[in-house]
Write an enzyme that holds these catalytic residues in place. Structure first.
Site, PDB file in Angstrom:
ATOM      1  CB  SER A   1      -1.732  -4.478  -6.957  1.00 11.53           C
ATOM      2  OG  SER A   1      -2.544  -4.745  -5.841  1.00 11.53           O
ATOM      3  CB  THR A   2      -3.071  -0.315  -4.936  1.00 13.91           C
ATOM      4  OG1 THR A   2      -3.098  -1.389  -4.007  1.00 13.91           O
ATOM      5  CG2 THR A   2      -3.905   0.841  -4.399  1.00 13.91           C
TER       6      THR A   2
ATOM      7  CG  HIS B   1      -2.991  -8.166  -6.853  1.00 16.91           C
ATOM      8  ND1 HIS B   1      -1.913  -7.517  -6.293  1.00 16.91           N
ATOM      9  CD2 HIS B   1      -2.493  -9.308  -7.377  1.00 16.91           C
ATOM     10  CE1 HIS B   1      -0.824  -8.249  -6.451  1.00 16.91           C
ATOM     11  NE2 HIS B   1      -1.148  -9.338  -7.124  1.00 16.91           N
TER      12      HIS B   1
ATOM     13  CG  ASP C   1       2.314 -10.842  -6.777  1.00 18.59           C
ATOM     14  OD1 ASP C   1       3.125 -11.784  -6.884  1.00 18.59           O
ATOM     15  OD2 ASP C   1       1.174 -10.858  -7.272  1.00 18.59           O
TER      16      ASP C   1
ATOM     17  CG  MET D   1       0.644  -1.915  -0.710  1.00 19.65           C
ATOM     18  SD  MET D   1      -0.677  -1.337   0.391  1.00 19.65           S
ATOM     19  CE  MET D   1      -2.000  -2.469   0.005  1.00 19.65           C
TER      20      MET D   1
END
Length: 355
Positions: free
Chosen positions: A179-180, A205, A301, A298
């Protein structure tokens, strides 16, 4: 407790007004605004912010040029606030490559209503950015957005795997979730892989429209083929399939061959695509033929899905804290006992190759 100081740079008076109202209600955030980067630099000379929320297309100086200037002079977490268009996607990917932490999308019309609906997403992005390890972004410089709703598990898309996957096949599968900070991390990983490597399935993401441009960019930089997944695409050696933004991606098996299903569905862990959904499907259909890798991001998930993978006999890896931009997702996987190994980013390609 020190508040997070946020500088909002956007040439739209409506966007500035709405975002100031949203951020002004958060007790841990204080916000100032600037209508373009020239005004922003004047404000930053007097008080440097903790986080910058930055539009891309602005008069006098565009957001990309401003971002590169910031990262060269004093690296600071930047959240890009970009239009949800094909052109906006390509430009925003340049910003991510230059060191931006996350993406918040805004439509061309109905901006005020959209931003009010996305308030929690924006606040989460800013708080995540405030704790980001920006030096790792700067090292690799040449989101995802969170969607708000009830936090469903991967049960919303498919049942958990049984005790064993289907009968053995010789094909290895590598599943990656991030993600991030993941756009830079995936670039660092995929661009060092040789043309001959296992088939790879990836959830990053990102909003819809952004993943196609992201895949095209990686394809141009890598020896392997990288593309946005389409329903029923076969997973092949030397190919990386990236889940399209706004859709879940699951691995399925047909005889000795693996395919992906790309499907609509509810938000899982407030994400679509969800890493947990992908990892669960890999646990179910690939089992010990798979390697699961969870990288910078972050939230949590993917942590439970990686645990399901290791329980099904898969090899599993988490990125280490020192090389992450945000250690949230790997940390949660490690806490669950889901990661057999914890590796720095520069060594994760070895796990992809089965070493």
């Amino acid at each position: 407790m020190k508040k997070i100081s946020v500088l909002l740079v956007d040439d739209s008076a409506v966007v500035r007004q709405v975002l100031m109202a949203i951020l002004g209600q958060a007790p841990d955030i204080e916000v100032t605004v600037a209508s373009d980067p020239i005004f922003a630099m004047d404000k930053m000379a007097r008080a440097w912010p903790d986080v910058i929320v930055l539009d891309v297309e602005m008069p006098r100086m565009d957001g990309i040029t401003f971002l590169r200037k910031i990262m060269a002079e004093r690296p600071t977490p930047v959240v890009i606030c970009s239009s949800l268009t094909e052109r906006g996607a390509e430009t925003t990917l340049q910003a991510l490559a230059a060191g931006a932490v996350d993406i918040i999308t805004k439509p061309q019309g109905g901006v005020k209503h959209f931003l009010l609906e996305s308030a929690a997403q924006l606040l989460a992005a800013i708080r995540g950015a405030a704790g980001a390890n920006v030096k790792n972004l700067v090292k690799r410089a040449a989101a995802p957005r969170l969607e708000v709703g009830s936090k469903l598990s991967a049960d919303a898309m498919l049942p958990a795997a049984g005790s064993q996957a289907m009968a053995q096949t010789t094909e290895r599968i590598v599943a990656i979730g991030t993600s991030t900070g993941g756009t830079q991390a995936l670039e660092a990983l995929l661009t060092v892989l040789p043309r001959v490597c296992p088939g790879i399935v990836i959830v990053q993401h990102m909003p819809e429209k952004f993943t196609a441009s992201f895949a095209q960019r990686l394809n141009g930089l890598s020896q392997i083929e990288v593309r946005e997944a389409q329903n029923n695409d076969r997973v092949l050696p030397g190919l990386a399939l990236i889940a399209p933004g706004g859709k879940h991606m699951m691995l399925v098996r047909n005889g000795a061959y693996y395919h992906v299903q790309v499907a609509d569905g509810p938000l899982v862990n407030r994400h679509r695509p969800s890493v947990d959904v992908l990892f669960r499907s890999v646990a179910r259909f690939a089992g010990k033929n798979a390697t699961g890798i969870i990288m910078t991001g972050m939230g949590d998930d993917g942590a439970r899905g990686l645990k399901e993978m290791v329980d099904a006999g898969a090899a599993t890896v988490a990125q280490d804290e020192a090389s992450c931009v945000v250690f949230g997702m790997p940390r949660e996987a490690i806490k669950l006992g889901a990661a057999q190994r914890v590796l720095p980013l520069q060594d994760i390609h070895l796990a992809v190759l089965g070493k």
